[in-house]
Design an enzyme around this catalytic site. Structure first.
Site, PDB file in Angstrom:
ATOM      1  N   ALA A   6       0.854  -1.193   0.000  1.00  0.00           N
ATOM      2  CA  ALA A   6       0.000   0.000   0.000  1.00  0.00           C
ATOM      3  C   ALA A   6       0.887   1.239   0.000  1.00  0.00           C
ATOM      4  O   ALA A   6       2.038   1.188   0.440  1.00  0.00           O
ATOM      5  CB  ALA A   6      -0.878  -0.003   1.244  1.00  0.00           C
ATOM      6  N   GLY A  14       0.664  -5.469   0.203  1.00  0.00           N
ATOM      7  CA  GLY A  14      -0.346  -5.652  -0.853  1.00  0.00           C
ATOM      8  C   GLY A  14       0.237  -6.238  -2.135  1.00  0.00           C
ATOM      9  O   GLY A  14      -0.475  -6.870  -2.907  1.00  0.00           O
ATOM     10  N   GLU A  56       0.180  -9.773  -1.532  1.00  0.00           N
ATOM     11  CA  GLU A  56      -1.230 -10.189  -1.556  1.00  0.00           C
ATOM     12  C   GLU A  56      -1.739 -10.312  -2.991  1.00  0.00           C
ATOM     13  O   GLU A  56      -2.502 -11.227  -3.311  1.00  0.00           O
ATOM     14  CB  GLU A  56      -2.073  -9.210  -0.747  1.00  0.00           C
ATOM     15  N   GLU A  76       3.701  -5.627   7.379  1.00  0.00           N
ATOM     16  CA  GLU A  76       2.754  -4.700   8.014  1.00  0.00           C
ATOM     17  C   GLU A  76       2.978  -4.568   9.510  1.00  0.00           C
ATOM     18  O   GLU A  76       2.752  -3.516  10.104  1.00  0.00           O
ATOM     19  CB  GLU A  76       1.307  -5.142   7.740  1.00  0.00           C
TER      20      GLU A  76
END
Ligand code: COA
Length: 259
Positions: free
Chosen positions: A65, A110, A113, A133
């Site tokens: 992100a 992300g 992900e 994270e």
């Protein structure tokens, strides 16, 4: 600069490139929106049979992100971003066409992900996968804890999550996460070669087998085996199955139409 580049090869393969190299291709709101729009465009385009995702530059696939955006967000905006990313990643994971991740560098947060939503991963030797994270005092929100655990088991997932460990490409290969590790300058060629193999497989078979893999992971073995046969019987009655069987007998390449 366009945060996502879209090009096609042979009118059948879509290559999407995350394009914020000065920010390690971090997932800004604008980039996510463009990814969403472009995937819908590709889904609706019957000519496109395979999607390749990669990152611009040599350092990053996607470093997660956009933390810069996080810093200026209200809680409501943060929640909105996360809900939106989750919906988009779920869409990608269930995408009806095969998605190859050509992982050219860091796939963090992300980015990892997104990789975990791809069907097949090909990694450059310099690629690294991680879910850092926790170093920000956060935890993943786009499937990282769940898709990684299902992919590699709880002990590797716990190691990655609890120590913010980055998995290097060769180790990701040993774990079965990555199908192939290549030299950086070979990455796109290898991804295109994989896409070429996928073009030989009937599109309806691909769509159904993707669904079987995904649904089977969340079902009992009995339910999954029944679903598998339901799918096979349905496919048997398609024009493409008649063509595939006939082409084998005739010793020629099948011409599939996706019907
Ligand atoms: N969001 C926003 N910007 C990011 C970013 C992210 N996730 N990751 C990297 N960048 C930016 C850096 O801020 C830097 O910008 P600047 O030149 O304007 O200062 C630029 O990309 C280059 O990154 P830098 O950290 O200098 O490169 P590096 O080679 O030393 O390290 C990483 C690369 C990927 C290891 C490191 O940038 C990193 O840890 N990024 C954050 C990863 C992360 O926590 N992701 C999960 C987010 S929830």
């Amino acid at each position: 600069m366009d945060p996502l580049l879209y090009e096609t090869r042979d009118d059948q393969i879509a290559i999407l490139t995350f394009n914020r190299p000065d920010k390690m291709n971090a997932l800004s709101t604008a980039l996510l929106r463009q990814l969403d729009d472009t995937l819908h465009q590709i889904e609706a385009d019957p000519a496109i049979r395979v999607v390749i995702l990669t990152g611009a530059g040599e350092k990053a696939f996607v470093a997660g992100a956009d933390i810069g955006e996080y810093a200026g967000q209200t809680f409501a905006q943060f929640v909105d971003y996360q809900l939106n990313a989750r919906r988009l990643f779920d869409y990608l994971a269930g995408f009806p066409k095969p998605v190859i991740g050509a992982i050219n560098g860091y796939a963090l947060g992300g980015g990892f992900e997104i990789a975990l939503c791809c069907d097949v991963l090909i990694a450059s030797r310099s690629a690294q996968f991680g879910l850092p994270e926790g170093l920000l005092g956060l935890s993943p929100g786009g499937g990282g804890t769940q898709r990684l655990t299902r992919a590699v088991g709880r002990y590797v997932a716990a190691d990655v999550l609890l120590s913010a460990r980055r998995l290097k490409a060769d180790y990701a290969y040993q774990l079965g996460l990555v199908a192939e590790v290549t030299e950086p300058d070979q990455l796109m060629d290898r991804a295109l070669a994989k896409a070429g193999y996928m073009l030989r497989v009937a599109p309806l078979s691909i769509r159904e087998m993707k669904r079987l893999i995904r649904q089977g992971l969340d079902s009992s073995i009995e339910a999954a085996l029944s679903l598998e046969q339901e799918v096979l019987f349905r496919l048997y009655n398609t024009a493409d199955a008649a063509e595939g069987i006939r082409a084998f007998v005739d010793k020629r390449d099948a011409q599939f139409k996706g019907e």
